[in-house]
Design a protein around this motif. Structure first.
Motif, PDB file in Angstrom:
ATOM      1  N   LEU A 269     112.740  -5.822   5.602  1.00 13.24           N
ATOM      2  CA  LEU A 269     111.513  -6.103   6.351  1.00 13.24           C
ATOM      3  C   LEU A 269     111.750  -6.928   7.617  1.00 13.24           C
ATOM      4  O   LEU A 269     110.850  -7.141   8.392  1.00 13.24           O
ATOM      5  CB  LEU A 269     110.489  -6.797   5.445  1.00 13.24           C
ATOM      6  CG  LEU A 269     109.730  -5.809   4.533  1.00 13.24           C
ATOM      7  CD1 LEU A 269     108.881  -6.543   3.532  1.00 13.24           C
ATOM      8  CD2 LEU A 269     108.866  -4.871   5.356  1.00 13.24           C
ATOM      9  N   THR A 270     112.951  -7.417   7.833  1.00 13.62           N
ATOM     10  CA  THR A 270     113.232  -8.140   9.075  1.00 13.62           C
ATOM     11  C   THR A 270     114.451  -7.485   9.714  1.00 13.62           C
ATOM     12  O   THR A 270     115.383  -8.140  10.113  1.00 13.62           O
ATOM     13  CB  THR A 270     113.505  -9.633   8.824  1.00 13.62           C
ATOM     14  OG1 THR A 270     114.583  -9.715   7.891  1.00 13.62           O
ATOM     15  CG2 THR A 270     112.304 -10.351   8.287  1.00 13.62           C
TER      16      THR A 270
ATOM     17  N   ASN B 257     111.388  -2.842  14.802  1.00 15.88           N
ATOM     18  CA  ASN B 257     110.258  -2.559  13.914  1.00 15.88           C
ATOM     19  C   ASN B 257     109.142  -1.913  14.716  1.00 15.88           C
ATOM     20  O   ASN B 257     109.212  -1.805  15.930  1.00 15.88           O
ATOM     21  CB  ASN B 257     109.779  -3.864  13.253  1.00 15.88           C
ATOM     22  CG  ASN B 257     109.265  -4.874  14.264  1.00 15.88           C
ATOM     23  OD1 ASN B 257     108.338  -4.589  15.023  1.00 15.88           O
ATOM     24  ND2 ASN B 257     109.876  -6.065  14.304  1.00 15.88           N
TER      25      ASN B 257
ATOM     26  N   THR C   3     105.304  -2.799  15.261  1.00 16.36           N
ATOM     27  CA  THR C   3     104.279  -3.808  14.984  1.00 16.36           C
ATOM     28  C   THR C   3     102.918  -3.235  15.358  1.00 16.36           C
ATOM     29  O   THR C   3     102.741  -2.719  16.464  1.00 16.36           O
ATOM     30  CB  THR C   3     104.545  -5.112  15.758  1.00 16.36           C
ATOM     31  OG1 THR C   3     105.789  -5.659  15.326  1.00 16.36           O
ATOM     32  CG2 THR C   3     103.462  -6.142  15.488  1.00 16.36           C
TER      33      THR C   3
ATOM     34  N   TYR D 249     109.226  -1.469  18.694  1.00 17.89           N
ATOM     35  CA  TYR D 249     110.299  -2.421  19.020  1.00 17.89           C
ATOM     36  C   TYR D 249     111.668  -1.896  18.588  1.00 17.89           C
ATOM     37  O   TYR D 249     112.614  -2.646  18.514  1.00 17.89           O
ATOM     38  CB  TYR D 249     110.035  -3.762  18.338  1.00 17.89           C
ATOM     39  CG  TYR D 249     108.891  -4.556  18.933  1.00 17.89           C
ATOM     40  CD1 TYR D 249     108.851  -4.845  20.298  1.00 17.89           C
ATOM     41  CD2 TYR D 249     107.869  -5.044  18.134  1.00 17.89           C
ATOM     42  CE1 TYR D 249     107.817  -5.593  20.835  1.00 17.89           C
ATOM     43  CE2 TYR D 249     106.823  -5.792  18.663  1.00 17.89           C
ATOM     44  CZ  TYR D 249     106.811  -6.058  20.010  1.00 17.89           C
ATOM     45  OH  TYR D 249     105.786  -6.806  20.548  1.00 17.89           O
TER      46      TYR D 249
ATOM     47  N   THR E  86     103.685  -5.384  10.260  1.00 11.67           N
ATOM     48  CA  THR E  86     105.008  -4.947  10.718  1.00 11.67           C
ATOM     49  C   THR E  86     105.539  -3.856   9.795  1.00 11.67           C
ATOM     50  O   THR E  86     105.493  -3.995   8.577  1.00 11.67           O
ATOM     51  CB  THR E  86     105.985  -6.134  10.746  1.00 11.67           C
ATOM     52  OG1 THR E  86     105.448  -7.124  11.612  1.00 11.67           O
ATOM     53  CG2 THR E  86     107.352  -5.705  11.261  1.00 11.67           C
TER      54      THR E  86
HETATM   55  C1  LIG Z   1     109.590  -7.135  15.246  1.00 15.48           C
HETATM   56  O1  LIG Z   1     110.375  -6.966  16.407  1.00 15.48           O
HETATM   57  C2  LIG Z   1     110.083  -7.916  17.436  1.00 15.48           C
HETATM   58  C3  LIG Z   1     110.887  -7.536  18.661  1.00 15.48           C
HETATM   59  O2  LIG Z   1     112.237  -7.414  18.344  1.00 15.48           O
HETATM   60  C4  LIG Z   1     110.397  -9.319  16.943  1.00 15.48           C
HETATM   61  O3  LIG Z   1     110.076 -10.255  17.929  1.00 15.48           O
HETATM   62  C5  LIG Z   1     109.581  -9.579  15.687  1.00 15.48           C
HETATM   63  O4  LIG Z   1     109.952 -10.843  15.163  1.00 15.48           O
HETATM   64  C6  LIG Z   1     109.833  -8.510  14.637  1.00 15.48           C
HETATM   65  N1  LIG Z   1     108.922  -8.746  13.535  1.00 15.48           N
HETATM   66  C7  LIG Z   1     109.375  -8.946  12.292  1.00 15.48           C
HETATM   67  C8  LIG Z   1     108.340  -9.257  11.259  1.00 15.48           C
HETATM   68  O5  LIG Z   1     110.552  -8.869  12.007  1.00 15.48           O
END
Ligand SMILES: *[C@@H]1O[C@H](CO)[C@@H](O)[C@H](O)[C@H]1NC(C)=O
Ligand SMILES: *[C@@H]1O[C@H](CO)[C@@H](O)[C@H](O)[C@H]1NC(C)=O
Length: 204
Positions: free
Chosen positions: A25-26, A31, A33, A55, A197
């Motif tokens: 999930l990270t 990702n 969003t 993203y 996300t």
């Molecule tokens: C999704 O991707 C963006 C851009 O890379 C990042 O800033 C954000 O933290 C990510 N969200 C998660 C929940 O990982």
């Protein structure tokens, strides 16, 4: 001795599986969003602008579809820049008929040639979401709460595209988005903002 050893192995395996699911999930592969900005309250709900950001650095999304589950009896009065695939049973409505009365609506993008009066900014890309880009639509939600205390986030988001499967996390109530007007001399703030996300799971 043997039991301590096997306990250790079990613990190790458990921590590995935790690491994997957190990683999923990270993902540093990026990702998708999805952001819901509530722009104004209406007599029976709210108007929201929903934006999907890609993203993912490498992956283009051809033909996205988005769906969710309403947690009450919400309906969609109207939509700009996208449409739901089904209207569902709106038979209890007289006069104005909602765009969708489905409990789990599925939304698809519109084509670039859509009449201007059905568009909003950043919409209508025939579902193609290129890396680093975004796609937006607007919807007016009825039978919903119309205050910060009563509006309920939609749940169970599903984001898909042909041959691409994603896993979406929970809807989160986040700090409301600030918007800067075109002349950069005024900022406005969303009433509420909800983020979801989704990460790429596998090619299907
Ligand atoms: C999704 O991707 C963006 C851009 O890379 C990042 O800033 C954000 O933290 C990510 N969200 C998660 C929940 O990982
Ligand atoms: C919600 O999503 C938007 C768009 O990606 C991002 O700018 C914002 O930082 C996110 N908010 C939180 C708290 O993650």
């Amino acid at each position: 001795m043997e039991s301590i050893f096997s306990t250790m192995i079990v613990l190790l395996l458990l921590s590995f599986s935790c690491l994997i699911s957190t990683e999923a999930l990270t993902s540093n592969n990026g990702n998708i969003t999805i952001k819901w900005d509530l722009m104004n309250w209406t007599p029976d709900g709210y108007v929201a602008v929903v934006t999907a950001y890609n993203y993912q650095k490498q992956r283009s999304v051809p033909g996205w579809k988005m769906s969710w589950r309403w947690t009450r009896k919400e309906v969609i009065w109207n939509m700009f820049g996208a449409k739901t695939t089904q209207q569902g049973d709106c038979s209890m409505f007289k006069g104005n008929i909602p765009h969708s009365c489905v409990r789990k609506p599925t939304v698809v993008d519109l084509l670039p040639g859509t009449p201007f009066n059905q568009q909003i900014a950043n919409c209508c890309k025939s579902g193609v979401l290129k890396p680093g880009l975004e796609s937006a639509f607007q919807l007016s939600v009825g039978n919903a709460g119309n205050s910060v205390k009563t509006a309920r986030m939609p749940a169970n988001f599903i984001f898909t595209a042909p041959k691409q499967q994603y896993i979406c996390g929970p809807s989160k109530n986040v700090r409301p988005t600030r918007f800067i007007t075109a002349d950069k001399r005024r900022t406005t703030t969303a009433l509420m903002t909800w983020n979801i996300t989704c990460v790429f799971h596998k090619a299907t």
